[in-house]
Write a protein that holds these residues in place. Structure first.
Motif, PDB file in Angstrom:
ATOM      1  N   THR A   1     -10.942  -0.908   6.012  1.00 49.98           N
ATOM      2  CA  THR A   1      -9.512  -0.973   6.363  1.00 49.98           C
ATOM      3  C   THR A   1      -9.172  -2.261   7.113  1.00 49.98           C
ATOM      4  O   THR A   1      -8.006  -2.515   7.396  1.00 49.98           O
ATOM      5  CB  THR A   1      -9.086   0.208   7.273  1.00 49.98           C
ATOM      6  OG1 THR A   1      -9.791   0.122   8.517  1.00 49.98           O
ATOM      7  CG2 THR A   1      -9.331   1.552   6.619  1.00 49.98           C
TER       8      THR A   1
ATOM      9  N   PRO B   1      -8.302  -5.885   7.544  1.00 49.04           N
ATOM     10  CA  PRO B   1      -7.748  -6.874   6.604  1.00 49.04           C
ATOM     11  C   PRO B   1      -8.621  -8.101   6.338  1.00 49.04           C
ATOM     12  O   PRO B   1      -8.777  -8.489   5.175  1.00 49.04           O
ATOM     13  CB  PRO B   1      -6.400  -7.243   7.232  1.00 49.04           C
ATOM     14  CG  PRO B   1      -6.024  -6.032   7.996  1.00 49.04           C
ATOM     15  CD  PRO B   1      -7.310  -5.467   8.537  1.00 49.04           C
TER      16      PRO B   1
ATOM     17  N   THR C   1       4.047   7.138   7.873  1.00 49.96           N
ATOM     18  CA  THR C   1       3.942   6.618   6.503  1.00 49.96           C
ATOM     19  C   THR C   1       5.196   6.899   5.671  1.00 49.96           C
ATOM     20  O   THR C   1       5.670   6.026   4.936  1.00 49.96           O
ATOM     21  CB  THR C   1       2.705   7.233   5.800  1.00 49.96           C
ATOM     22  OG1 THR C   1       1.541   6.881   6.545  1.00 49.96           O
ATOM     23  CG2 THR C   1       2.570   6.730   4.372  1.00 49.96           C
TER      24      THR C   1
ATOM     25  N   TYR D   1       7.595   3.808   7.970  1.00 49.37           N
ATOM     26  CA  TYR D   1       7.029   2.663   7.231  1.00 49.37           C
ATOM     27  C   TYR D   1       7.965   2.119   6.134  1.00 49.37           C
ATOM     28  O   TYR D   1       8.085   0.892   5.995  1.00 49.37           O
ATOM     29  CB  TYR D   1       5.669   3.078   6.661  1.00 49.37           C
ATOM     30  CG  TYR D   1       4.946   2.044   5.842  1.00 49.37           C
ATOM     31  CD1 TYR D   1       4.590   0.810   6.377  1.00 49.37           C
ATOM     32  CD2 TYR D   1       4.586   2.317   4.526  1.00 49.37           C
ATOM     33  CE1 TYR D   1       3.897  -0.133   5.618  1.00 49.37           C
ATOM     34  CE2 TYR D   1       3.889   1.390   3.763  1.00 49.37           C
ATOM     35  CZ  TYR D   1       3.557   0.170   4.309  1.00 49.37           C
ATOM     36  OH  TYR D   1       2.883  -0.748   3.551  1.00 49.37           O
TER      37      TYR D   1
ATOM     38  N   LEU E   1      -2.418  -9.066   9.673  1.00 52.04           N
ATOM     39  CA  LEU E   1      -3.539  -8.404  10.340  1.00 52.04           C
ATOM     40  C   LEU E   1      -3.101  -7.066  10.948  1.00 52.04           C
ATOM     41  O   LEU E   1      -3.662  -6.015  10.633  1.00 52.04           O
ATOM     42  CB  LEU E   1      -4.120  -9.293  11.446  1.00 52.04           C
ATOM     43  CG  LEU E   1      -5.223  -8.630  12.280  1.00 52.04           C
ATOM     44  CD1 LEU E   1      -6.467  -8.371  11.450  1.00 52.04           C
ATOM     45  CD2 LEU E   1      -5.582  -9.494  13.492  1.00 52.04           C
TER      46      LEU E   1
ATOM     47  N   GLU F   1      -1.156  -4.459   8.360  1.00 51.17           N
ATOM     48  CA  GLU F   1      -2.063  -4.104   7.259  1.00 51.17           C
ATOM     49  C   GLU F   1      -3.224  -3.234   7.759  1.00 51.17           C
ATOM     50  O   GLU F   1      -3.683  -2.340   7.052  1.00 51.17           O
ATOM     51  CB  GLU F   1      -2.614  -5.370   6.585  1.00 51.17           C
ATOM     52  CG  GLU F   1      -1.591  -6.161   5.800  1.00 51.17           C
ATOM     53  CD  GLU F   1      -1.286  -5.543   4.437  1.00 51.17           C
ATOM     54  OE1 GLU F   1      -1.937  -4.555   4.059  1.00 51.17           O
ATOM     55  OE2 GLU F   1      -0.385  -6.054   3.761  1.00 51.17           O
ATOM     56  N   TRP F   2      -3.698  -3.514   8.958  1.00 55.93           N
ATOM     57  CA  TRP F   2      -4.793  -2.706   9.511  1.00 55.93           C
ATOM     58  C   TRP F   2      -4.254  -1.349   9.965  1.00 55.93           C
ATOM     59  O   TRP F   2      -4.810  -0.307   9.653  1.00 55.93           O
ATOM     60  CB  TRP F   2      -5.448  -3.449  10.680  1.00 55.93           C
ATOM     61  CG  TRP F   2      -6.803  -2.927  11.049  1.00 55.93           C
ATOM     62  CD1 TRP F   2      -7.548  -2.001  10.346  1.00 55.93           C
ATOM     63  CD2 TRP F   2      -7.579  -3.295  12.179  1.00 55.93           C
ATOM     64  NE1 TRP F   2      -8.736  -1.784  10.979  1.00 55.93           N
ATOM     65  CE2 TRP F   2      -8.795  -2.553  12.102  1.00 55.93           C
ATOM     66  CE3 TRP F   2      -7.387  -4.181  13.238  1.00 55.93           C
ATOM     67  CZ2 TRP F   2      -9.795  -2.681  13.068  1.00 55.93           C
ATOM     68  CZ3 TRP F   2      -8.393  -4.303  14.188  1.00 55.93           C
ATOM     69  CH2 TRP F   2      -9.573  -3.554  14.101  1.00 55.93           C
TER      70      TRP F   2
ATOM     71  N   GLU G   1      -1.580   0.414   9.110  1.00 54.59           N
ATOM     72  CA  GLU G   1      -1.104   1.386   8.106  1.00 54.59           C
ATOM     73  C   GLU G   1      -2.264   2.093   7.410  1.00 54.59           C
ATOM     74  O   GLU G   1      -2.107   3.218   6.942  1.00 54.59           O
ATOM     75  CB  GLU G   1      -0.196   0.692   7.081  1.00 54.59           C
ATOM     76  CG  GLU G   1      -0.922  -0.200   6.106  1.00 54.59           C
ATOM     77  CD  GLU G   1       0.012  -1.074   5.271  1.00 54.59           C
ATOM     78  OE1 GLU G   1       0.957  -1.645   5.842  1.00 54.59           O
ATOM     79  OE2 GLU G   1      -0.225  -1.185   4.057  1.00 54.59           O
ATOM     80  N   HIS G   2      -3.419   1.423   7.335  1.00 54.34           N
ATOM     81  CA  HIS G   2      -4.572   2.036   6.672  1.00 54.34           C
ATOM     82  C   HIS G   2      -5.465   2.817   7.636  1.00 54.34           C
ATOM     83  O   HIS G   2      -5.805   3.968   7.391  1.00 54.34           O
ATOM     84  CB  HIS G   2      -5.409   0.953   5.976  1.00 54.34           C
ATOM     85  CG  HIS G   2      -4.696   0.298   4.837  1.00 54.34           C
ATOM     86  ND1 HIS G   2      -4.378  -1.043   4.821  1.00 54.34           N
ATOM     87  CD2 HIS G   2      -4.219   0.803   3.671  1.00 54.34           C
ATOM     88  CE1 HIS G   2      -3.751  -1.328   3.698  1.00 54.34           C
ATOM     89  NE2 HIS G   2      -3.634  -0.241   2.983  1.00 54.34           N
ATOM     90  N   VAL G   3      -5.840   2.173   8.735  1.00 56.28           N
ATOM     91  CA  VAL G   3      -6.837   2.786   9.622  1.00 56.28           C
ATOM     92  C   VAL G   3      -6.295   4.058  10.272  1.00 56.28           C
ATOM     93  O   VAL G   3      -7.057   4.975  10.600  1.00 56.28           O
ATOM     94  CB  VAL G   3      -7.323   1.772  10.689  1.00 56.28           C
ATOM     95  CG1 VAL G   3      -6.321   1.607  11.823  1.00 56.28           C
ATOM     96  CG2 VAL G   3      -8.686   2.180  11.244  1.00 56.28           C
TER      97      VAL G   3
ATOM     98  N   TRP H   1      -4.939   6.534   9.032  1.00 59.50           N
ATOM     99  CA  TRP H   1      -5.230   7.745   8.267  1.00 59.50           C
ATOM    100  C   TRP H   1      -6.644   8.268   8.499  1.00 59.50           C
ATOM    101  O   TRP H   1      -6.953   9.401   8.097  1.00 59.50           O
ATOM    102  CB  TRP H   1      -4.953   7.518   6.773  1.00 59.50           C
ATOM    103  CG  TRP H   1      -3.502   7.696   6.469  1.00 59.50           C
ATOM    104  CD1 TRP H   1      -2.520   6.752   6.569  1.00 59.50           C
ATOM    105  CD2 TRP H   1      -2.850   8.910   6.078  1.00 59.50           C
ATOM    106  NE1 TRP H   1      -1.302   7.302   6.258  1.00 59.50           N
ATOM    107  CE2 TRP H   1      -1.478   8.617   5.952  1.00 59.50           C
ATOM    108  CE3 TRP H   1      -3.277  10.208   5.826  1.00 59.50           C
ATOM    109  CZ2 TRP H   1      -0.536   9.578   5.582  1.00 59.50           C
ATOM    110  CZ3 TRP H   1      -2.338  11.167   5.448  1.00 59.50           C
ATOM    111  CH2 TRP H   1      -0.994  10.855   5.336  1.00 59.50           C
ATOM    112  N   LEU H   2      -7.503   7.478   9.117  1.00 55.37           N
ATOM    113  CA  LEU H   2      -8.831   7.999   9.457  1.00 55.37           C
ATOM    114  C   LEU H   2      -8.725   8.999  10.617  1.00 55.37           C
ATOM    115  O   LEU H   2      -9.544   9.914  10.723  1.00 55.37           O
ATOM    116  CB  LEU H   2      -9.787   6.862   9.827  1.00 55.37           C
ATOM    117  CG  LEU H   2     -10.097   5.849   8.724  1.00 55.37           C
ATOM    118  CD1 LEU H   2     -11.070   4.793   9.245  1.00 55.37           C
ATOM    119  CD2 LEU H   2     -10.676   6.540   7.498  1.00 55.37           C
TER     120      LEU H   2
ATOM    121  N   ALA I   1      -9.422   4.996  15.842  1.00 58.63           N
ATOM    122  CA  ALA I   1      -8.477   4.701  14.757  1.00 58.63           C
ATOM    123  C   ALA I   1      -7.036   4.793  15.265  1.00 58.63           C
ATOM    124  O   ALA I   1      -6.189   3.947  14.955  1.00 58.63           O
ATOM    125  CB  ALA I   1      -8.699   5.673  13.599  1.00 58.63           C
TER     126      ALA I   1
END
Lengths: 128, 188
Positions: free
Chosen positions: A118, A120, B71, B75, B120, B123-124, B126-128, B130-131, B170
């Motif tokens: 995750t 970037p 999200t 978002y 950075l 992008e980090w 929005e993904h991390v 969800w962990l 996270a």
């Protein structure tokens, strides 16, 4: 009667006094490994989206028309992978004592990979 | 004292749910830390279990609620493309506007070097993020299924702690970047 399954690692008189039924390691292994699988699948989806514009478009097709974009597909498949693997592994290992040490190490590695994928600066290395 | 609907949702997502998650994490971590042989009486174990169930369940529910609201509600307002390919509608702006979304604004570098906040930070985040709920769910299930047995099974107790801390990590990454980005390019 010994109420402790072989997976008990230490003793505590207070816990013995509670008279709890033994539970095997299997369900715990399922919970740990599925967390690892869900984490790494999220990472794989992120890298897929970077590698291939077609995959990015496909992941975006799971957006429920809210403007979420490819993130919708990435998180959907991660959650599906987590839920399906949890149910399947729990069913498989329900009454079994498995090698919890090895499975937990694998699970932690997968979770670690999930975090890495995750990040970037890492996933842009795969940009098409 | 006026706030727009978008600002209210941003507060619910970040400060409301995020604050409950942090509180629940503190309680869950403190509860698990001394959950080991010889530390607790039978009565204390029973009382502790109730708190652990509540703490872990609160953490799990708020983690899911935070990522879902983030999200699917907040978002899309952040990422909508309004300003054109060259972000021309962001020129000379000090903050995002009705024609320049926060994402457009950050990528335009209209008020300084802001691009990395998106490339950075967002992008980090929005993904991390969800962990956090995935790991919190497995931690909750371990506590629900094994309960007081965790006292005599240190490997499982450590697994709960690892999942708990990883979920928190996270959430901290996501929450910290969320707070900074909302400072530089607020959703209005």
């Amino acid at each position: 009667m010994n109420t402790q399954s072989k997976s008990y690692e230490s003793v505590d008189p207070a816990v013995d006094e509670l008279g709890l039924a033994p539970v095997t390691d299997g369900p715990a292994a399922a919970m740990l490994l599925s967390a690892g699988i869900g984490s790494v699948v999220l990472g794989i989806m992120i890298i897929l989206a970077e590698l291939s514009p077609a995959a990015n478009t496909w992941l975006g097709s799971f957006d429920p028309k809210l403007g979420v974009g490819p993130l919708a597909g990435k998180v959907l498949w991660s959650v599906v992978a987590y839920a399906v693997s949890l149910v399947a592994l729990w069913g498989l290992w329900r009454n079994k004592d498995v090698n919890l040490k090895t499975i937990s190490i694998v699970a932690y590695l997968l979770i670690g990979l999930g975090f890495l994928f995750t990040f970037p600066p890492f996933f842009v290395l795969f940009a098409a | 004292m006026e706030m727009s609907d978008r600002e209210i949702w941003t507060v619910i997502h970040g400060m409301g749910l995020g604050a409950i998650y942090l509180l629940a994490f503190g309680g869950a971590l403190a509860g698990m830390w001394s959950f080991r042989p010889g530390f607790l009486t039978v009565a204390a174990i029973r009382e502790r279990m109730r708190r652990l169930y509540v703490g872990f369940a609160a953490m799990c529910v708020t983690a899911w609620a935070t990522v879902i609201t983030g999200t699917y509600i907040v978002y899309p307002w952040y990422r909508v493309k309004l300003a054109g390919d060259a972000f021309e509608k962001c020129a000379n702006l000090g903050l995002p506007s009705a024609e320049c979304s926060p994402r457009d604004f950050l990528l335009s570098n209209a008020s300084g070097e802001t691009e990395m906040w998106h490339e950075l930070g967002m992008e980090w985040k929005e993904h991390v993020a969800w962990l956090a709920p995935l790991l919190a769910t497995s931690a909750l299930l371990l506590v629900l299924v094994y309960g007081a047995r965790l006292i005599t099974r240190p490997r499982l107790r450590n697994a709960v702690l690892i999942l708990l801390v990883a979920s928190f990590a996270a959430a901290v990454i996501a929450g910290a970047f969320g707070a900074f980005i909302n400072k530089v390019a607020p959703i209005q």
